[in-house]
Scaffold this motif. Structure first.
Motif, PDB file in Angstrom:
ATOM      1  N   ALA A   1       0.830  -1.207   0.000  1.00  0.00           N
ATOM      2  CA  ALA A   1       0.000   0.000   0.000  1.00  0.00           C
ATOM      3  C   ALA A   1       0.866   1.259   0.000  1.00  0.00           C
ATOM      4  O   ALA A   1       0.574   2.234  -0.705  1.00  0.00           O
ATOM      5  N   ASP A   2       1.939   1.250   0.790  1.00  0.00           N
ATOM      6  CA  ASP A   2       2.850   2.396   0.814  1.00  0.00           C
ATOM      7  C   ASP A   2       3.510   2.601  -0.544  1.00  0.00           C
ATOM      8  O   ASP A   2       3.666   3.738  -1.017  1.00  0.00           O
ATOM      9  N   ALA A   3       3.931   1.503  -1.193  1.00  0.00           N
ATOM     10  CA  ALA A   3       4.610   1.611  -2.487  1.00  0.00           C
ATOM     11  C   ALA A   3       3.671   2.138  -3.561  1.00  0.00           C
ATOM     12  O   ALA A   3       4.087   2.910  -4.436  1.00  0.00           O
ATOM     13  N   ARG A   4       2.395   1.733  -3.505  1.00  0.00           N
ATOM     14  CA  ARG A   4       1.436   2.259  -4.493  1.00  0.00           C
ATOM     15  C   ARG A   4       1.159   3.741  -4.269  1.00  0.00           C
ATOM     16  O   ARG A   4       1.039   4.506  -5.223  1.00  0.00           O
ATOM     17  N   ALA A   5       1.076   4.144  -3.031  1.00  0.00           N
ATOM     18  CA  ALA A   5       0.782   5.551  -2.743  1.00  0.00           C
ATOM     19  C   ALA A   5       1.992   6.442  -2.978  1.00  0.00           C
ATOM     20  O   ALA A   5       1.825   7.627  -3.321  1.00  0.00           O
ATOM     21  N   LEU A   6       3.180   5.902  -2.833  1.00  0.00           N
ATOM     22  CA  LEU A   6       4.395   6.703  -2.940  1.00  0.00           C
ATOM     23  C   LEU A   6       5.452   5.888  -3.687  1.00  0.00           C
ATOM     24  O   LEU A   6       6.286   5.215  -3.076  1.00  0.00           O
ATOM     25  N   PRO A   7       5.424   5.896  -5.014  1.00  0.00           N
ATOM     26  CA  PRO A   7       6.355   5.079  -5.800  1.00  0.00           C
ATOM     27  C   PRO A   7       7.818   5.407  -5.500  1.00  0.00           C
ATOM     28  O   PRO A   7       8.156   6.529  -5.118  1.00  0.00           O
ATOM     29  N   GLN A   8       8.655   4.420  -5.703  1.00  0.00           N
ATOM     30  CA  GLN A   8      10.072   4.571  -5.378  1.00  0.00           C
ATOM     31  C   GLN A   8      10.738   5.667  -6.208  1.00  0.00           C
ATOM     32  O   GLN A   8      11.577   6.418  -5.692  1.00  0.00           O
ATOM     33  N   ASP A   9      10.366   5.792  -7.466  1.00  0.00           N
ATOM     34  CA  ASP A   9      10.978   6.825  -8.309  1.00  0.00           C
ATOM     35  C   ASP A   9      10.666   8.220  -7.791  1.00  0.00           C
ATOM     36  O   ASP A   9      11.537   9.111  -7.787  1.00  0.00           O
ATOM     37  N   ASP A  10       9.425   8.448  -7.359  1.00  0.00           N
ATOM     38  CA  ASP A  10       9.056   9.750  -6.807  1.00  0.00           C
ATOM     39  C   ASP A  10       9.847  10.028  -5.525  1.00  0.00           C
ATOM     40  O   ASP A  10      10.304  11.147  -5.294  1.00  0.00           O
ATOM     41  N   MET A  11       9.965   9.002  -4.685  1.00  0.00           N
ATOM     42  CA  MET A  11      10.738   9.169  -3.455  1.00  0.00           C
ATOM     43  C   MET A  11      12.193   9.468  -3.756  1.00  0.00           C
ATOM     44  O   MET A  11      12.817  10.316  -3.102  1.00  0.00           O
ATOM     45  N   ALA A  12      12.754   8.769  -4.744  1.00  0.00           N
ATOM     46  CA  ALA A  12      14.169   8.971  -5.074  1.00  0.00           C
ATOM     47  C   ALA A  12      14.427  10.408  -5.514  1.00  0.00           C
ATOM     48  O   ALA A  12      15.423  11.027  -5.103  1.00  0.00           O
ATOM     49  N   ARG A  13      13.548  10.960  -6.348  1.00  0.00           N
ATOM     50  CA  ARG A  13      13.744  12.345  -6.799  1.00  0.00           C
ATOM     51  C   ARG A  13      13.616  13.319  -5.632  1.00  0.00           C
ATOM     52  O   ARG A  13      14.391  14.274  -5.516  1.00  0.00           O
ATOM     53  N   ALA A  14      12.653  13.094  -4.767  1.00  0.00           N
ATOM     54  CA  ALA A  14      12.460  14.003  -3.638  1.00  0.00           C
ATOM     55  C   ALA A  14      13.616  13.915  -2.646  1.00  0.00           C
ATOM     56  O   ALA A  14      14.064  14.933  -2.115  1.00  0.00           O
ATOM     57  N   VAL A  15      14.123  12.709  -2.399  1.00  0.00           N
ATOM     58  CA  VAL A  15      15.244  12.547  -1.472  1.00  0.00           C
ATOM     59  C   VAL A  15      16.499  13.197  -2.037  1.00  0.00           C
ATOM     60  O   VAL A  15      17.295  13.801  -1.292  1.00  0.00           O
ATOM     61  N   ALA A  16      16.699  13.078  -3.332  1.00  0.00           N
ATOM     62  CA  ALA A  16      17.867  13.711  -3.946  1.00  0.00           C
ATOM     63  C   ALA A  16      17.830  15.228  -3.781  1.00  0.00           C
ATOM     64  O   ALA A  16      18.878  15.880  -3.678  1.00  0.00           O
ATOM     65  N   GLU A  17      16.639  15.809  -3.717  1.00  0.00           N
ATOM     66  CA  GLU A  17      16.503  17.260  -3.577  1.00  0.00           C
ATOM     67  C   GLU A  17      16.448  17.706  -2.123  1.00  0.00           C
ATOM     68  O   GLU A  17      17.093  18.696  -1.754  1.00  0.00           O
ATOM     69  N   LEU A  18      15.720  16.968  -1.276  1.00  0.00           N
ATOM     70  CA  LEU A  18      15.472  17.417   0.097  1.00  0.00           C
ATOM     71  C   LEU A  18      16.228  16.625   1.152  1.00  0.00           C
ATOM     72  O   LEU A  18      16.250  17.039   2.312  1.00  0.00           O
ATOM     73  N   GLY A  19      16.788  15.490   0.763  1.00  0.00           N
ATOM     74  CA  GLY A  19      17.420  14.638   1.759  1.00  0.00           C
ATOM     75  C   GLY A  19      16.380  13.776   2.464  1.00  0.00           C
ATOM     76  O   GLY A  19      15.187  13.817   2.158  1.00  0.00           O
ATOM     77  N   ALA A  20      16.847  13.013   3.463  1.00  0.00           N
ATOM     78  CA  ALA A  20      15.956  12.087   4.177  1.00  0.00           C
ATOM     79  C   ALA A  20      15.281  12.777   5.352  1.00  0.00           C
ATOM     80  O   ALA A  20      15.271  12.265   6.474  1.00  0.00           O
ATOM     81  N   ASP A  21      14.700  13.948   5.107  1.00  0.00           N
ATOM     82  CA  ASP A  21      14.017  14.718   6.140  1.00  0.00           C
ATOM     83  C   ASP A  21      12.526  14.407   6.071  1.00  0.00           C
ATOM     84  O   ASP A  21      11.837  14.773   5.104  1.00  0.00           O
ATOM     85  N   SER A  22      12.017  13.736   7.102  1.00  0.00           N
ATOM     86  CA  SER A  22      10.616  13.313   7.081  1.00  0.00           C
ATOM     87  C   SER A  22       9.657  14.492   7.005  1.00  0.00           C
ATOM     88  O   SER A  22       8.623  14.429   6.320  1.00  0.00           O
ATOM     89  N   ALA A  23       9.989  15.570   7.709  1.00  0.00           N
ATOM     90  CA  ALA A  23       9.095  16.726   7.724  1.00  0.00           C
ATOM     91  C   ALA A  23       8.994  17.362   6.345  1.00  0.00           C
ATOM     92  O   ALA A  23       7.888  17.655   5.848  1.00  0.00           O
ATOM     93  N   LEU A  24      10.137  17.575   5.704  1.00  0.00           N
ATOM     94  CA  LEU A  24      10.126  18.191   4.375  1.00  0.00           C
ATOM     95  C   LEU A  24       9.443  17.290   3.352  1.00  0.00           C
ATOM     96  O   LEU A  24       8.680  17.766   2.500  1.00  0.00           O
ATOM     97  N   LEU A  25       9.694  15.987   3.437  1.00  0.00           N
ATOM     98  CA  LEU A  25       9.084  15.063   2.486  1.00  0.00           C
ATOM     99  C   LEU A  25       7.581  14.963   2.704  1.00  0.00           C
ATOM    100  O   LEU A  25       6.814  14.860   1.739  1.00  0.00           O
ATOM    101  N   ALA A  26       7.142  15.007   3.948  1.00  0.00           N
ATOM    102  CA  ALA A  26       5.709  14.966   4.226  1.00  0.00           C
ATOM    103  C   ALA A  26       5.011  16.199   3.670  1.00  0.00           C
ATOM    104  O   ALA A  26       3.890  16.114   3.153  1.00  0.00           O
ATOM    105  N   GLN A  27       5.676  17.351   3.767  1.00  0.00           N
ATOM    106  CA  GLN A  27       5.100  18.569   3.207  1.00  0.00           C
ATOM    107  C   GLN A  27       5.089  18.509   1.681  1.00  0.00           C
ATOM    108  O   GLN A  27       4.131  18.957   1.047  1.00  0.00           O
ATOM    109  N   ARG A  28       6.146  17.961   1.095  1.00  0.00           N
ATOM    110  CA  ARG A  28       6.209  17.885  -0.367  1.00  0.00           C
ATOM    111  C   ARG A  28       5.077  17.018  -0.924  1.00  0.00           C
ATOM    112  O   ARG A  28       4.398  17.398  -1.894  1.00  0.00           O
TER     113      ARG A  28
END
Length: 437
Positions: free
Chosen positions: A258-285
């Protein structure tokens, strides 16, 4: 006594166990009470329609009245008697005992089987403690180091003057040996607390699940696609697990998919490359539940996530239901974790994403790495209507980029049992490392 002559005794035992009077059973079976009395005392044979009718009235299969206990039960009872030769059990009457008292016979057989299983488990653990090469090497290293420290200290304690050069050398040896002793002790504790595949083979279902997730690296590539089959993946990586552990694995894989369908790995990879592994920033994004963000970060493979992250999840009781440790932040395999972890504070502040950026963490004995944590607590399960929800807390930890500014970092432990901090307001049991109270 032959087993086929005990039918009357079995009828009598079944009748008494049901609280039925002899006269009532005789009336329902269409025979006289005196004739039934002869049958129950094995003085009249019974079979055919009368036997079927009495079995039906007593609510049992007719074969249980004629044949009594099965061969497997008889064999187990005989084995139990042979295992304890000092007790003069009447083996020639085991058929009669099992036939007249099938419930007690089954209880005795099951108890014998369980005792044998526990004895094998104790033997396995004892053999491991005796012959484990890692344990033996660690203990040998600790004893050798302690002996070296004691030898150098005894020389310094002897009366008389020691030349400054030799005195400095002995002091240096004690300092270096104490460092080796610290590392050996830490390694031994980490091994006993977090290692050992044998523990997962005979441990709790949660430990079995942890072992499987560690083997998979907490990442399941087959579920990163929309057509991932949870059941097929469970069969592939969950072979050999107990039924309870397979149930836990199925729940974890369902949530992962369910998590993978809601948040695909490719989308996560691009966001992490820009924001880092910051849960707060990623949750806002992504405008998404921080708990899901944390689980996705923990599931990213090393080629996507440059810096490692650890994740701990606990339920409302504080029990860890998921653990992905870091080398500098181990998590207990058994029992509860350190009560100072921010994970537990999150349960009292639900729906608040708490970040330990101001006061990072450092585990006792690991003063070279500072860790940053983010925690989040929210209800687990369906919407609570006219009842209090059950909360679940997440805590993600990752190395802090800045160096340790010692006074502001909060010291936490793994668990009280292996924490050397004696003066701790959260201590609930003495430590095996310090002998504290």
């Amino acid at each position: 006594m032959p087993r086929d002559t005990l039918t009357g005794s079995r009828i009598r035992e079944r009748r008494i166990s049901r609280g039925m009077k002899q006269a009532d059973l005789a009336r329902k079976a269409g025979i006289s009470a005196s004739y039934l009395n002869l049958i129950e005392h094995n003085r009249r044979r019974i079979g055919g329609k009368l036997l079927m009718g009495i079995a039906d009235i007593l609510g049992v299969d007719a074969t249980l009245l004629t044949e009594g206990a099965g061969a497997a039960l008889i064999a187990t009872l005989r084995e139990a008697a042979l295992d304890m030769p000092a007790i003069p059990a009447e083996q020639d009457r085991v058929d009669e005992f099992a036939g007249r008292f099938p419930g007690w016979a089954q209880l005795l057989a099951d108890t014998h089987t369980r005792v044998a299983m526990l004895e094998r488990s104790v033997e396995t653990l004892t053999d491991r403690m005796t012959h484990d090469p890692q344990l033996a090497a660690s203990l040998h290293e600790m004893l050798s180091t302690v002996t070296a420290i004691r030898s150098a200290a005894s020389i310094l304690a002897e009366p008389g003057e020691i030349e400054p050069e030799w005195q400095a050398r002995f002091h240096r040896n004690i300092f270096e040996d104490s460092g080796r002793l610290t590392e050996a002790s830490r390694g031994l504790v980490a091994y006993l607390e977090t290692e050992g595949e044998a523990a997962s083979e005979t441990g709790t279902p949660q430990e079995e699940l942890d072992h499987v997730l560690e083997g998979a690296g907490h990442h399941v590539a087959a579920l990163e696609t929309a057509d991932g089959d949870v059941a097929a993946v469970g069969d592939e990586i969950g072979g050999g697990l107990s039924a309870a552990a397979r149930s836990l694995l199925a729940d974890w894989l369902t949530r992962y998919a369910a998590d993978a369908r809601a948040l695909p790995q490719d989308d996560m990879a691009r966001a992490v490359a820009e924001l880092g592994a910051d849960s707060a920033l990623l949750a806002q994004r992504f405008e998404m539940d921080p708990a899901r963000i944390m689980r996705r970060l923990a599931a990213l493979p090393p080629d996507v996530l440059s810096e490692p992250v650890g994740l701990a999840i606990c339920d409302a009781s504080g029990v860890l239901t998921y653990r992905k440790p870091l080398p500098d932040f181990p998590m207990p395999r058994f029992g509860a974790a350190c009560p100072l972890w921010p994970l537990y504070r999150a349960l009292s502040r639900p729906f608040v994403l708490m970040s330990a950026a101001v006061r990072p963490l450092v585990q006792v004995g690991r003063d070279t790495t500072v860790l940053r944590s983010e925690t989040w607590a929210a209800p687990r399960g369906s919407l609570a209507v006219n009842r209090d929800p059950l909360f679940e807390a997440h805590m993600i930890v990752r190395p802090e980029k800045r160096g340790r500014e010692t006074d502001e970092a909060q010291e936490v432990g793994v668990a009280c049992r292996i924490c050397p901090r004696e003066a701790c307001e959260g201590r609930r049991e003495p430590s095996i490392l310090s002998g504290g109270t």
